[in-house]
Design a protein around this motif. Structure first.
Motif: not given
Length: 691
Positions: A556-562, A588-592
């Protein structure tokens, strides 16, 4: 006459035959190793074959000691008897022979047609001539050994001179790939890297203190070439190849007259080079690019003057075989596991010890028939002459008493267990000047870790939390990395990460916590730093450390850091998610996958490759269709292939691609596996080191 000849040969075997036996043993060991490696050629990696040659060379150096000190009575060669027992009339009296041997102190021999005579009656010329030949042979051997040792010593002095005159490569454009490759290979600390105008070829040197020396042309190398060269040279350091190289040189010096020993040393070096190539490829280097870098470096050097005690990156004589091995997809490029290496070392060591310790022994019947060669305590002597028995027992008792006195237990100095007091006490530390503080603290953190009573973690924690010097607090944080799995270390580092006013100290504290598995205090401090620290470097290192810890709760915190404002933090958060491997890929990874930075897009593809979430297929398919960069297309295909059969529809259209490489990779992806083997990216993020 025939009996006399056999007796002389028997005497030679007893006194100097061990030299011949030593050569036979060495040859057997070498031929065994050669046969084993030939069988292993196709089915085993170069690393496994290197282990075989390393054990072989080490065994050759141990064979002389095993031959002299540890003979095993292997009944191979029967002892020749100088007595003719076929005729009772000519057979000597056992009692008479025993008396003559003991009383005169001379062994007794017998000719065909005479009574037993003492060896003192034999001519002295033959024994003297035999000793002269042996002495001359030993002298020649010793002179050649000294010559080879002198050349090795001169080579060592040459390396020392090159290292002393070289300049350290400590700029960021060299430190970054150095730390990067060190992390990839799992080295605790990278070796010293130097630039020298005296070097033409990159080489590794230093058994106790590994050092990498690069030629002056390294200033013009690209980042990819720097990584390739550092990968190969640090692979030597990781595998401790310099120790094996030194053993090979010593074996050649001792057995300079044996051609198979030179062959073994050559094969040892060749397999170590190929094993380093395999390790570089396994760490993500693309085989074609890696081979191209090696080819350019070799062809640019006309005369390689690398000293023989160093490990040059490539030599023209052996380069063709290495190129073929690197580019051959059918060869195994894996590194043997610890279990496989231990099995090889154990089995080969047993074989070598058995061969080295074995020695010819007499047959029991002949030994019993010849009472002269029996022990003084044999019951036969007591049945013949009481004088002999008394003298023999007296000599034996005197020898036993002498041995008892000579073998009294020596005093052995026991190594002292490290304690903080052997370096500096807390009270002494508080009275030192600032410069002395720094030197004492560096000595403290670099010394070997002590026992459970070690006081260093408490002292380092106190310096970290209370010392006014930013530099000392940073060094203390670096030193506490060894104690991050202990409450005192984890708590001090977590407190410094939350409260220290210096960003460099907080960054070092975040890095040092990468071994703090299971510490809730450390995990909470890292999450807080990732979410709210003002320093970009601290946030990025916090993300890197959370990825190394690998807790699922860090998702969760790593996803927020995206969504962090810093690209560096976003990249390391993506990498850390690939390390954590959550069950489902964050959306959020897909958008990156649409990020403008190609490096970020490839990093996202690697993370999705690690997670293997079928939900990522539509996003990867869309990114694959929109991507024009071939390398990124290959990355997306790898990620799709990792998902499995659910990605068939997305891969089917690639079978019509006009690009043969894309089409080939698509076919391999459909066949299963990771398409093109080891993932070439990402490299592990570099760790900070105190300057």
């Amino acid at each position: 006459m025939q009996s006399l000849l056999l007796s002389n040969l028997d005497g030679f075997a007893g006194s100097n035959g061990w030299m011949v036996i030593l050569l036979i043993k060495a040859t057997i060991i070498l031929l065994t190793a050669l046969g084993i490696t030939l069988v292993m050629q196709q089915r085993f990696s170069a690393g496994a074959r290197h282990v075989v040659w390393l054990v072989t060379v080490a065994a050759l150096l141990l064979v002389p000691a095993l031959t002299v000190w540890s003979p095993l009575p292997v009944r191979v060669l029967p002892a020749a008897s100088g007595f003719d027992f076929s005729s009772p009339s000519t057979a000597p009296s056992v009692a008479a022979l025993a008396n003559e041997s003991v009383l005169t102190g001379n062994p007794v021999i017998r000719t065909d047609d005479a009574s037993p005579i003492s060896r003192t009656a034999a001519p002295e010329a033959s024994g003297f001539a035999g000793m002269s030949v042996i002495s001359i042979a030993l002298l020649v051997w010793a002179l050649v050994v000294l010559a080879i040792a002198g050349s090795l010593g001169f080579a060592a002095l040459t390396v020392r001179r090159i290292v002393r005159r070289a300049q350290p490569l400590d700029s960021q454009d060299w430190l970054a790939p150095l730390w990067e490759v060190s992390d990839r290979l799992g080295l605790e600390e990278p070796p010293l890297v130097l630039r020298s105008g005296d070097a033409k070829m990159p080489f590794a040197c230093g058994v106790m203190k590994p050092t990498i020396v690069l030629p002056a042309e390294c200033d013009t190398w690209t980042l990819d070439r720097r990584r390739a060269v550092l990968l190969h040279e640090l692979a030597h350091v990781k595998r401790h190849d310099l120790i094996g190289h030194t053993l090979g040189r010593l074996a050649c010096a001792v057995y300079w007259f044996h051609p198979l020993v030179w062959t073994a040393a050559k094969n040892l070096r060749a397999e170590s080079e190929r094993a380093c190539d395999d390790l570089a490829i396994a760490c993500g280097a693309r085989a074609t690019d890696y081979a191209e870098h090696l080819l350019d470096i070799v062809t640019s050097v006309r005369r390689d003057a690398t000293p023989s005690v160093a490990l040059a990156m490539a030599r023209r004589k052996e380069f063709e075989g290495r190129m073929l091995a690197i580019l051959d997809p059918e060869l195994r490029h894996s590194t043997p596991t610890r279990r496989q290496s231990a099995a090889l070392v154990g089995s080969l060591a047993v074989i070598a010890v058995l061969i080295g310790a074995a020695a010819p022994a007499q047959r029991v019947a002949e030994a019993a028939a010849n009472p002269i060669q029996q022990d003084e305590g044999d019951s036969l002597s007591s049945e013949t002459d009481p004088t002999v028995d008394v003298n023999a027992n007296a000599h034996a008792n005197a020898a036993a008493r002498a041995n008892g006195e000579a073998t009294s237990e020596p005093r052995v100095s026991t190594p002292t267990t490290f304690s903080t007091s052997t370096v500096v006490t807390e009270s002494e530390f508080s009275r030192m000047s600032s410069g002395a503080h720094r030197n004492a603290l560096l000595e403290l953190v670099k010394s070997p870790q002590g026992t459970g009573s070690d006081e260093r973690p408490a002292l380092l924690a106190k310096v970290l939390l209370s010392d006014p010097s930013d530099e000392l607090r940073q060094i203390a944080a670096w030193g506490l990395r060894e104690y991050a799995d202990m409450p005192v270390g984890a708590d001090a580092l977590a407190t410094a990460l939350r409260r220290d006013s210096n960003a460099g100290v907080r960054e070092m504290a975040a890095w040092a916590l990468h071994d703090a598995d299971g510490s809730a205090t450390a995990f909470d401090a890292l999450v807080a730093a990732l979410r709210g620290d003002a320093s970009v470097q601290v946030r990025s290192i916090a993300a890197w450390t959370l990825g190394n810890i690998g807790e699922q709760s860090a998702t969760e915190p790593l996803t927020a850091a995206l969504s962090d404002a810093s690209p560096l933090v976003r990249r390391r958060a993506v990498w850390a998610l690939g390390q954590v491997e959550p069950k489902q890929a964050p959306r959020a990874l897909f958008a990156m996958l649409r990020d403008s930075d190609p490096q970020v897009r490839e990093l996202v593809a690697w993370t999705l490759f690690q997670i293997e979430d079928p939900a990522s297929i539509p996003a990867l398919d869309a990114a694959l269709r929109a991507e024009s960069n071939k390398e990124l297309q290959i990355a997306y295909i790898r990620a799709l292939a990792a998902v499995g059969e659910q990605s068939v529809d997305a891969l089917r259209s690639l079978l019509e691609s006009k690009d043969p490489e894309i089409k080939k990779i698509a076919v391999r992806a459909l066949a299963g596996g990771n398409a093109t083997g080891p993932w070439p990216w990402p490299w592990p993020e570099p760790r900070p080191f105190p300057q």
